[in-house]
Design a protein around this motif. Structure first.
Motif, PDB file in Angstrom:
ATOM      1  N   ILE A 166     -16.660 -49.465  -2.081  1.00 49.36           N
ATOM      2  CA  ILE A 166     -16.561 -48.131  -2.667  1.00 49.36           C
ATOM      3  C   ILE A 166     -17.375 -48.110  -3.951  1.00 49.36           C
ATOM      4  N   THR A 167     -18.184 -47.082  -4.099  1.00 53.58           N
ATOM      5  CA  THR A 167     -19.026 -46.951  -5.288  1.00 53.58           C
ATOM      6  C   THR A 167     -18.987 -45.509  -5.790  1.00 53.58           C
ATOM      7  N   GLU A 168     -19.125 -45.340  -7.080  1.00 50.37           N
ATOM      8  CA  GLU A 168     -19.054 -44.011  -7.692  1.00 50.37           C
ATOM      9  C   GLU A 168     -20.442 -43.531  -8.092  1.00 50.37           C
ATOM     10  N   VAL A 169     -20.702 -42.258  -7.879  1.00 55.41           N
ATOM     11  CA  VAL A 169     -21.969 -41.663  -8.298  1.00 55.41           C
ATOM     12  C   VAL A 169     -21.948 -41.489  -9.815  1.00 55.41           C
ATOM     13  N   VAL A 170     -22.941 -42.073 -10.484  1.00 56.97           N
ATOM     14  CA  VAL A 170     -23.040 -41.987 -11.945  1.00 56.97           C
ATOM     15  C   VAL A 170     -23.914 -40.798 -12.349  1.00 56.97           C
ATOM     16  N   TYR A 171     -25.071 -40.666 -11.676  1.00 56.18           N
ATOM     17  CA  TYR A 171     -25.988 -39.560 -11.949  1.00 56.18           C
ATOM     18  C   TYR A 171     -26.637 -39.111 -10.639  1.00 56.18           C
ATOM     19  N   THR A 172     -27.092 -37.891 -10.600  1.00 59.57           N
ATOM     20  CA  THR A 172     -28.012 -37.432  -9.562  1.00 59.57           C
ATOM     21  C   THR A 172     -29.345 -37.157 -10.230  1.00 59.57           C
ATOM     22  N   LYS A 173     -30.427 -37.340  -9.481  1.00 61.59           N
ATOM     23  CA  LYS A 173     -31.758 -37.229 -10.082  1.00 61.59           C
ATOM     24  C   LYS A 173     -32.748 -36.828  -9.001  1.00 61.59           C
ATOM     25  N   SER A 174     -33.700 -35.975  -9.361  1.00 60.91           N
ATOM     26  CA  SER A 174     -34.742 -35.564  -8.420  1.00 60.91           C
ATOM     27  C   SER A 174     -36.094 -35.604  -9.104  1.00 60.91           C
ATOM     28  N   ASN A 175     -37.119 -35.943  -8.328  1.00 61.07           N
ATOM     29  CA  ASN A 175     -38.495 -35.790  -8.785  1.00 61.07           C
ATOM     30  C   ASN A 175     -39.254 -35.045  -7.691  1.00 61.07           C
ATOM     31  N   PRO A 176     -40.537 -34.801  -7.825  1.00 61.20           N
ATOM     32  CA  PRO A 176     -41.237 -33.990  -6.821  1.00 61.20           C
ATOM     33  C   PRO A 176     -41.178 -34.544  -5.403  1.00 61.20           C
ATOM     34  N   THR A 177     -40.892 -35.834  -5.233  1.00 66.15           N
ATOM     35  CA  THR A 177     -40.921 -36.418  -3.888  1.00 66.15           C
ATOM     36  C   THR A 177     -39.604 -37.023  -3.432  1.00 66.15           C
ATOM     37  N   LYS A 178     -38.647 -37.185  -4.340  1.00 81.30           N
ATOM     38  CA  LYS A 178     -37.422 -37.913  -3.986  1.00 81.30           C
ATOM     39  C   LYS A 178     -36.202 -37.294  -4.637  1.00 81.30           C
ATOM     40  N   ASN A 179     -35.070 -37.429  -3.918  1.00 78.28           N
ATOM     41  CA  ASN A 179     -33.751 -37.171  -4.500  1.00 78.28           C
ATOM     42  C   ASN A 179     -33.009 -38.503  -4.576  1.00 78.28           C
ATOM     43  N   PHE A 180     -32.378 -38.746  -5.710  1.00 78.27           N
ATOM     44  CA  PHE A 180     -31.679 -40.007  -5.918  1.00 78.27           C
ATOM     45  C   PHE A 180     -30.199 -39.768  -6.199  1.00 78.27           C
ATOM     46  N   LEU A 181     -29.376 -40.627  -5.617  1.00 79.86           N
ATOM     47  CA  LEU A 181     -27.991 -40.779  -6.030  1.00 79.86           C
ATOM     48  C   LEU A 181     -27.897 -42.117  -6.736  1.00 79.86           C
ATOM     49  N   ILE A 182     -27.672 -42.089  -8.035  1.00 73.64           N
ATOM     50  CA  ILE A 182     -27.561 -43.320  -8.816  1.00 73.64           C
ATOM     51  C   ILE A 182     -26.085 -43.678  -8.895  1.00 73.64           C
ATOM     52  N   VAL A 183     -25.728 -44.809  -8.296  1.00 72.34           N
ATOM     53  CA  VAL A 183     -24.322 -45.195  -8.165  1.00 72.34           C
ATOM     54  C   VAL A 183     -24.054 -46.459  -8.978  1.00 72.34           C
ATOM     55  N   ASP A 184     -22.777 -46.781  -9.131  1.00 65.40           N
ATOM     56  CA  ASP A 184     -22.439 -47.959  -9.932  1.00 65.40           C
ATOM     57  C   ASP A 184     -22.417 -49.249  -9.122  1.00 65.40           C
ATOM     58  N   GLY A 185     -22.581 -49.165  -7.800  1.00 69.24           N
ATOM     59  CA  GLY A 185     -22.753 -50.346  -6.970  1.00 69.24           C
ATOM     60  C   GLY A 185     -24.230 -50.682  -6.876  1.00 69.24           C
ATOM     61  N   ALA A 186     -24.552 -51.964  -6.923  1.00 67.57           N
ATOM     62  CA  ALA A 186     -25.953 -52.362  -7.020  1.00 67.57           C
ATOM     63  C   ALA A 186     -26.246 -53.541  -6.093  1.00 67.57           C
ATOM     64  N   MET A 187     -27.514 -53.983  -6.132  1.00 70.87           N
ATOM     65  CA  MET A 187     -27.923 -55.099  -5.297  1.00 70.87           C
ATOM     66  C   MET A 187     -27.181 -56.377  -5.648  1.00 70.87           C
ATOM     67  N   ASN A 188     -26.666 -56.490  -6.870  1.00 73.07           N
ATOM     68  CA  ASN A 188     -25.879 -57.676  -7.190  1.00 73.07           C
ATOM     69  C   ASN A 188     -24.517 -57.627  -6.496  1.00 73.07           C
TER      70      ASN A 188
END
Length: 412
Positions: A286-308
């Motif tokens: 389970i991971t929580e969304v910290v921020y949402t972010k968009s640029n001209p080519t991508k939408n991002f969900l930045i979450v607190d779970g990571a590759m580690n």
């Protein structure tokens, strides 16, 4: 089949609300279902009824003590690859005579620990290792039971990083030179060659590679019998896959029926080393969304779970199903789900169709029970996640979340 399901749009782990767990224990958070673990172990182990066999859970898939204890109480043995995994298996109450020790780089101290414990056998991967085991056993006045890991040069048709049974892989002895190794082992005073071992890879979605390897091993067994070497155990390893996305792996019963036809009259005790097929779909992150972010080519969900926390997507390009913990019925967009680590390779999913979610809402990453927490690290000085086992309506804290103090406690 697993015991994670949405009820009225809210995710439950067995009888417990995942939202409640996330609020109490924080995120990222690993949750395992005891009912799923039991069901998967029973489905696998019962598939080989009628064969003399031992199902040894692959500790590298998930080494949590509570999980190992649960499986051990159901009769599981353990497949280990390090002294640390031996220590864990014994601490979890697993009998040493149900433990097999695999791995290419066993150190003398680890060999000594295993001999002191009285494990079932070593799966030996090189002649150099054989000599080291003989040397340590002689020093201890013991005889070490061994099998050789035979590399049958079979293509498992899986990811190259988890393919282990081809000549180009680092594992085992090629089948041509294995006869010489057995002849050598039979002449050593402190070695008893009692088994044959093979493990061709992980996340296999067909039994055909298993059966191809088995045919080669049975032909090899006939040669050993001609040399007067009495083999009692045939360790076929693990590797049976699960469904992460659209895979359709065979049911263990299909594997079991195929083995029964080939092995019923051999007199061999069969050892199996499942890991992923037992634990993979028995756990979620389970991971929580910290921020949402968009640029001209991508939408991002930045979450607190990571590759580690879950490295499989970054390391293997692996797919994990992702969904909302609480469904809101919003329209879908294409997102990259990324973590806070300072690496471009830190992602849980790329170009994934997901409902629009907002900061503070939570996502569930499915099929995280195997090679999830066990491969996690403290990269970027991130404390490792909490692990829970849910058993009906009971919640067991199987591992406390690490603290900043834990990160530095062994540093001077």
């Amino acid at each position: 089949m697993h015991h994670f399901e949405h009820r009225d749009g809210k995710l439950f782990a067995e009888e417990v609300s995942v939202t409640t767990l996330a609020e109490k224990y924080g995120t990222p958070l690993y949750i395992y279902s005891a009912a799923t673990l039991r069901r998967h172990f029973e489905a696998f182990d019962s598939a080989f009824s009628g064969l003399d066999h031992l199902t040894c859970f692959s500790v590298k898939a998930n080494s949590n003590l509570s999980l190992l204890k649960l499986l051990g109480e159901m009769g599981a043995g353990m497949d280990i690859v390090s002294g640390g995994e031996l220590y864990r298996a014994l601490k979890a109450g697993v009998s040493a005579d149900k433990i097999v020790y695999s791995g290419v780089g066993k150190r003398a101290s680890e060999i000594r620990e295993a001999l002191e414990a009285g494990i079932l056998m070593f799966n030996v991967e090189s002649v150099a290792e054989l000599h080291k085991i003989n040397e340590v056993a002689a020093d201890m006045g013991k005889v070490a039971k061994i099998s050789f890991r035979i590399n049958p040069d079979v293509d498992p048709q899986t990811h190259p990083y988890i393919s282990t049974g081809m000549q180009k892989n680092k594992f085992g002895l090629d089948i041509e030179h294995s006869l010489e190794a057995y002849e050598l082992a039979a002449g050593l005073d402190n070695i008893d060659p009692v088994g044959m071992d093979c493990h061709i890879g992980s996340q296999l979605t067909s039994i055909d590679p298993f059966l191809e390897a088995l045919d080669k091993l049975l032909a090899f067994h006939e040669k050993l019998k001609g040399m007067g070497i009495d083999i009692q155990y045939l360790d076929l390893g693990g590797g049976l896959g699960i469904s992460y996305e659209a895979e359709e792996p065979p049911h263990p019963s299909e594997f079991g029926e195929a083995l029964k036809k080939k092995l019923a009259d051999t007199g061999l005790k069969i050892i199996l080393e499942p890991g992923r097929v037992i634990a993979g779909n028995a756990g979620v992150m389970i991971t929580e969304v910290v921020y949402t972010k968009s640029n001209p080519t991508k939408n991002f969900l930045i979450v607190d779970g990571a590759m580690n926390d879950l490295i499989r997507p970054s390391l293997y390009g692996s797919y994990h199903q992702i969904a909302e913990v609480e469904e809101h019925g919003r329209a879908s967009e294409t997102f990259d789900v990324v973590g806070p680590i300072c690496e471009s390779g830190d992602f849980l999913a790329r170009d994934r169709e997901l409902p629009e979610v907002e900061a503070g809402e939570r996502l569930v990453v499915y099929s995280a029970g195997a090679y999830g927490f066990t491969m996690s690290s403290n990269y970027n000085s991130r404390p490792r996640a909490c692990e829970l086992i849910v058993d009906g309506d009971e919640v067991i804290v199987a591992r406390k979340r690490e603290t900043y103090e834990d990160l530095i406690k062994n540093e001077l």
